[in-house]
Design a protein around this motif. Structure first.
Motif, PDB file in Angstrom:
ATOM      1  N   VAL A   1      30.764  40.153  23.920  1.00 46.28           N
ATOM      2  CA  VAL A   1      31.806  41.191  23.988  1.00 46.28           C
ATOM      3  C   VAL A   1      31.167  42.535  23.716  1.00 46.28           C
ATOM      4  O   VAL A   1      30.421  42.677  22.741  1.00 46.28           O
TER       5      VAL A   1
ATOM      6  N   LEU B   1      40.438  36.035  22.645  1.00 42.94           N
ATOM      7  CA  LEU B   1      39.099  35.755  23.161  1.00 42.94           C
ATOM      8  C   LEU B   1      38.127  36.733  22.518  1.00 42.94           C
ATOM      9  O   LEU B   1      38.384  37.949  22.524  1.00 42.94           O
ATOM     10  N   GLY B   2      37.016  36.218  21.977  1.00 41.83           N
ATOM     11  CA  GLY B   2      36.045  37.151  21.413  1.00 41.83           C
ATOM     12  C   GLY B   2      35.123  36.470  20.440  1.00 41.83           C
ATOM     13  O   GLY B   2      34.877  35.274  20.525  1.00 41.83           O
ATOM     14  N   GLU B   3      34.660  37.275  19.499  1.00 40.23           N
ATOM     15  CA  GLU B   3      33.635  36.787  18.558  1.00 40.23           C
ATOM     16  C   GLU B   3      34.066  37.037  17.127  1.00 40.23           C
ATOM     17  O   GLU B   3      34.688  38.073  16.849  1.00 40.23           O
TER      18      GLU B   3
ATOM     19  N   GLN C   1      36.213  40.860  17.248  1.00 46.13           N
ATOM     20  CA  GLN C   1      36.036  41.753  18.403  1.00 46.13           C
ATOM     21  C   GLN C   1      36.370  40.989  19.677  1.00 46.13           C
ATOM     22  O   GLN C   1      35.889  39.867  19.884  1.00 46.13           O
ATOM     23  N   GLY C   2      37.189  41.592  20.533  1.00 44.53           N
ATOM     24  CA  GLY C   2      37.532  40.915  21.777  1.00 44.53           C
ATOM     25  C   GLY C   2      38.832  41.434  22.350  1.00 44.53           C
ATOM     26  O   GLY C   2      39.106  42.644  22.292  1.00 44.53           O
ATOM     27  N   ILE C   3      39.617  40.518  22.906  1.00 44.68           N
ATOM     28  CA  ILE C   3      40.884  40.865  23.558  1.00 44.68           C
ATOM     29  C   ILE C   3      41.969  39.920  23.051  1.00 44.68           C
ATOM     30  O   ILE C   3      41.745  38.711  22.944  1.00 44.68           O
TER      31      ILE C   3
ATOM     32  N   MET D   1      34.497  32.530  21.579  1.00 46.19           N
ATOM     33  CA  MET D   1      35.505  31.784  20.824  1.00 46.19           C
ATOM     34  C   MET D   1      36.869  32.068  21.442  1.00 46.19           C
ATOM     35  O   MET D   1      37.133  33.183  21.899  1.00 46.19           O
ATOM     36  N   VAL D   2      37.709  31.057  21.478  1.00 45.51           N
ATOM     37  CA  VAL D   2      39.084  31.208  21.980  1.00 45.51           C
ATOM     38  C   VAL D   2      40.045  30.614  20.971  1.00 45.51           C
ATOM     39  O   VAL D   2      39.823  29.489  20.508  1.00 45.51           O
TER      40      VAL D   2
ATOM     41  N   VAL E   1      45.426  43.622  24.611  1.00 44.84           N
ATOM     42  CA  VAL E   1      45.066  44.722  23.700  1.00 44.84           C
ATOM     43  C   VAL E   1      43.682  44.442  23.128  1.00 44.84           C
ATOM     44  O   VAL E   1      43.414  43.315  22.696  1.00 44.84           O
ATOM     45  N   PRO E   2      42.793  45.437  23.098  1.00 43.67           N
ATOM     46  CA  PRO E   2      41.481  45.211  22.494  1.00 43.67           C
ATOM     47  C   PRO E   2      41.581  44.941  20.994  1.00 43.67           C
ATOM     48  O   PRO E   2      42.497  45.429  20.325  1.00 43.67           O
TER      49      PRO E   2
ATOM     50  N   PHE F   1      41.907  49.992  28.431  1.00 40.25           N
ATOM     51  CA  PHE F   1      43.173  50.133  27.704  1.00 40.25           C
ATOM     52  C   PHE F   1      43.360  51.587  27.320  1.00 40.25           C
ATOM     53  O   PHE F   1      42.430  52.217  26.811  1.00 40.25           O
TER      54      PHE F   1
ATOM     55  N   THR G   1      36.696  47.187  27.078  1.00 42.91           N
ATOM     56  CA  THR G   1      36.192  45.942  26.507  1.00 42.91           C
ATOM     57  C   THR G   1      35.643  45.089  27.637  1.00 42.91           C
ATOM     58  O   THR G   1      36.343  44.830  28.622  1.00 42.91           O
TER      59      THR G   1
ATOM     60  N   GLU H   1      39.100  45.166  17.499  1.00 46.54           N
ATOM     61  CA  GLU H   1      37.840  45.535  16.846  1.00 46.54           C
ATOM     62  C   GLU H   1      38.045  45.463  15.343  1.00 46.54           C
ATOM     63  O   GLU H   1      39.158  45.746  14.860  1.00 46.54           O
TER      64      GLU H   1
ATOM     65  N   GLU I   1      36.455  28.059  27.176  1.00 51.19           N
ATOM     66  CA  GLU I   1      35.568  26.983  26.702  1.00 51.19           C
ATOM     67  C   GLU I   1      35.929  25.667  27.371  1.00 51.19           C
ATOM     68  O   GLU I   1      37.098  25.403  27.598  1.00 51.19           O
TER      69      GLU I   1
END
Lengths: 138, 138, 138
Positions: B2, C136-138, C34-36, C1-2, C102-103, B40, B134, C105, A138
């Protein structure tokens, strides 16, 4: 936000070389303040890793360690038509890795004080190398 | 944006195997044009790495290199109840890594001409393996 | 989003140590579903990797493997002023890597059943270590 840039690195001699400034410049230009900077090398006989940025003898010791530990004895390899340095270069590329990723905050790479980004050139005459820098955030 | 997907890979024999097409299919399906694809593996005795995608002898040489360099002499290990290939498999998994990440542009993995994604199967009978893909981007 | 957070790990003895719970707590707090999750260590003589989370003998075997395979013979190194464990620590840091990702969820790290996040402390007296966790993700 995502910013992607492609860079062609000049030909470096076999060994380990610091390329932090090239990556930092892209982070600055991206305008992204917080996120991740991912650097990827599009080759299978060169690598990227993060290590000591000050004393050049560390890079020399990396080169001698990996030369000692990944044999150049052609008799050990089936893939031996491209020279004594070729198959070992592939192995070193996977031991060290084809990408590094570094957090960004306040628009800056969050490297530790002594950390720099290394290009590992594992061929005797690798030529120029292409990297892709992806900045997510961002 | 994502997108996450889970895949179960069929059981592969011990050694190194190219799984690029499985990852490419997910990138295509995601609709994401620019960003990062992260792959992963949810196991500690198999790995993911990126290396040469053409000559199968490179993958054979990877297998012989890692078998030579990570001893299967059980007397060296405390963790020795699951067979001679088990503890070496854990070590190889960490030397090579549990994930790879590749830039995406124009909806495509930005792999170099000679790069493919390898599954490293380090057990003699590892069975099927689960990966999580991902894709982060726009 | 971060979401970015900085953590200072307590000083660990030389060897491998599980720090999964520290990372899981940040994922929970981030609210990202959800993200990394990217974990980065800001040091060049310690590392992060993912491996077996149950039997402590695996971590002991990691330590003995890397001590056997990365020589502490000072005569092999140019960079030898900071002790027998220093240059080998730099090499181990790059073999294992300075980050893991790492993912995520459903708000949770998608580690496999047997996977944990290891800190590799490669110095005899490394002191406390700083990590940066970026989600990083939602």
């Amino acid at each position: 936000m995502v910013k992607t840039s492609h860079k062609v690195l000049r030909a470096y001699p076999r060994g380990f070389h610091i390329i932090t400034d090239i990556v930092e410049a892209e982070v600055r230009e991206s305008g992204i303040r917080q996120g991740i900077c991912h650097v990827f090398i599009q080759h299978t006989s060169a690598s990227l890793t993060i290590n000591e940025n000050a004393d050049p003898s560390v890079r020399a010791d990396f080169e001698s360690h990996f030369t000692r530990n990944v044999s150049e004895d052609l008799s050990l390899y089936l893939h031996n038509m491209e020279g004594r340095d070729d198959m070992p270069a592939h192995i070193k590329a996977s031991l060290l890795g084809s990408s590094v990723s570094v957090p960004i905050e306040n628009g800056k790479l969050q490297l530790g004080t002594w950390q720099g980004i290394y290009l590992g050139e594992h061929r005797n005459h690798g030529g120029s190398r292409k990297i892709v820098i992806t900045i997510l955030g961002e």
